[in-house]
Write an enzyme that holds these catalytic residues in place. Structure first.
Site, PDB file in Angstrom:
ATOM      1  N   SER A 180    -146.995  29.743   5.932  1.00 32.90           N
ATOM      2  CA  SER A 180    -148.042  29.536   6.923  1.00 32.90           C
ATOM      3  C   SER A 180    -148.691  28.153   6.765  1.00 32.90           C
ATOM      4  CB  SER A 180    -149.059  30.675   6.812  1.00 32.90           C
ATOM      5  OG  SER A 180    -149.842  30.732   7.977  1.00 32.90           O
ATOM      6  N   HIS A 384    -146.928  38.622   9.944  1.00 32.33           N
ATOM      7  CA  HIS A 384    -147.419  37.540   9.085  1.00 32.33           C
ATOM      8  C   HIS A 384    -147.783  38.008   7.678  1.00 32.33           C
ATOM      9  CE1 HIS A 384    -148.281  33.306   9.259  1.00 32.33           C
ATOM     10  NE2 HIS A 384    -149.419  33.467   8.622  1.00 32.33           N
TER      11      HIS A 384
END
Ligand SMILES: *[C@@H]1O[C@H](CO)[C@@H](O)[C@H](O)[C@H]1NC(C)=O
Ligand SMILES: *[C@@H]1O[C@H](CO)[C@@H](O)[C@H](O)[C@H]1NC(C)=O
Length: 411
Positions: A180, A384
């Protein structure tokens, strides 16, 4: 509808204000932890936890060019006769190097790397609890400390960490794995400091946050958007740091989610409210330990930058508005980063249910890179939060990463 949205935004803003002032008002950890008898592991640090499982770990401190002191960890499996080229693993927004240990020695990425005989290093970005020190500035009193976004992490933190690892190991190059924010900052470093590309053999971007045009998470969008909209007001109120370790939200979730029994289902639910839900992916024990350092803290300005990235859909520097951009950048428009500098062999790992860094964003970035391979995790619900926490990592993600590093990581 607009009034409802405004209401939601104001509410989120108030909650964020509460986070800032909560610790002094409520002595929660001292009261709650002993009552719940939280296991010691949940309060110990990286070196203690990994040593308990028989691994060898070190703690280092890196000083950036602009004075931030960042904790760096190193992990090794002592049965290894030889070690492959160092690998550097960088965390995402509101996380830390400790985050990677939460899914335990069977499933955690650091252990998988160590058991495959990598010399693994795990860094921390400025602003979390392991990057909350400075040679000159006091984060509690000097607001200048918090004047950063992930632009600065790519420009200063990563070059300093990479130089440190290469100096300690005597190696010429390392392999970089970024999750990320750890992926987006790497792309920034390549664009801003192209000479550092010579120090990296290959890149692995795990849900890399490079562009965020298609982010679907409404909670995340509204939270970042509210901070962006009320940025001036937050400064007036003296709020520069959000969602940090020790805040009400962190201490509260730590106490609640660390409890035995079925409560972990509620805590998983809270995560799926932000992202998506992947049944069976995150183990109860992982949920019990993850909130001990989640959220790990960052600056308001960093969230403002994320909000800009979602609104603009581009990959460019912090937008201060026309007049200030002219002063800072010599142009009314914030300069664009150049993705063509990310030209080493790259593996971009993405999942179909990632609501924070959408598969469409990662695919668009992939198409702009010269030597990139796109890897879509074979699980429809991969999202995620699965990246650091999933028990499916050993089967679904690590083999592809290991193959990529074996093929490209020694050049
Ligand atoms: C280290 O690696 C060896 C060989 O892969 C493995 O048997 C062992 O469980 C690993 N962990 C530790 C703590 O030594
Ligand atoms: C200002 O930025 C715009 C948009 O990126 C660019 O086209 C232009 O060339 C820049 N002007 C100067 C003077 O650098």
């Amino acid at each position: 509808m607009p009034s409802v949205l405004t209401g939601v935004k104001v509410a989120l803003f108030l909650v964020s204000v509460l986070f800032r002032y909560s610790t002094s008002l409520l002595p929660l950890p001292h009261v709650i932890n002993p009552i719940l008898e939280l296991p010691n592991e949940y309060q110990s640090n990286f070196v203690d936890i990994t040593q308990k499982y028989g691994y060898y770990a070190e703690e280092h401190t890196v000083t950036t060019e602009d004075g931030y002191l960042l904790t760096l960890h190193r992990l090794r499996n002592t049965t290894c006769q030889w070690l492959s080229r160092p690998a550097l693993l960088m965390h995402g927004l509101l996380l830390s190097s400790d985050t990677w240990l939460d899914s335990g020695p069977r499933d955690g990425l650091p252990y998988l790397f160590a058991d495959t005989c990598y010399d693994l290093w795990l860094g921390n970005f400025r602003g979390n609890y392991l990057g909350r020190q400075h040679v000159r500035l006091n984060p509690d009193t000097d607001v200048e400390f918090w004047d950063f976004s992930y632009d600065d992490m790519g420009l200063y933190d990563l070059p300093a960490i990479i130089d440190y690892v290469l100096q300690e190991t005597g190696d010429q190059k390392l392999n970089y794995i970024g999750y990320s924010q750890g992926g987006g900052t790497f792309a920034i470093m390549c664009s801003e400091r192209p000479e550092y590309r010579l120090k990296v053999s290959s890149f692995v971007g795990l849900a890399p946050a490079i562009t965020m045009k298609y982010t679907r998470s409404l909670v995340y969008r509204y939270f970042a958007g509210t901070l962006a909209r009320f940025w001036k007001e937050t400064k007036t109120l003296g709020i520069y740091e959000v969602l940090y370790k020790g805040s009400l939200i962190q201490r509260g979730t730590e106490a609640i989610c660390g409890a035995p029994g079925k409560i972990h289902k509620l805590c998983l639910g809270a995560l799926s409210f932000i992202d998506d839900y992947d049944p069976g992916s995150i183990e109860p024990d992982t949920v019990r330990s993850m909130y001990t350092h989640l959220p790990a803290g960052t600056s308001v300005k960093n969230f403002v930058k994320y909000s800009q990235a979602m609104e603009q859909g581009t990959f460019q520097k912090f937008d201060y508005g026309k007049s200030r951009n002219l002063i800072v950048y010599g142009n009314e428009t914030a300069p664009f980063y150049d993705l063509s500098y990310l030209d080493m062999p790259s593996l971009l790992v993405t999942g179909k249910s990632d609501n924070i860094v959408d598969i469409r964003d990662v695919t668009l970035v992939h198409k702009q890179l010269k030597k990139s391979h796109l890897f879509v995790v074979k699980n429809e619900k991969w999202n995620h939060f699965d990246v650091p926490y999933s028990s499916f990592t050993p089967e679904l993600v690590f083999p592809a990463v290991h193959r990529h590093l074996q093929r490209h990581g020694t050049q």
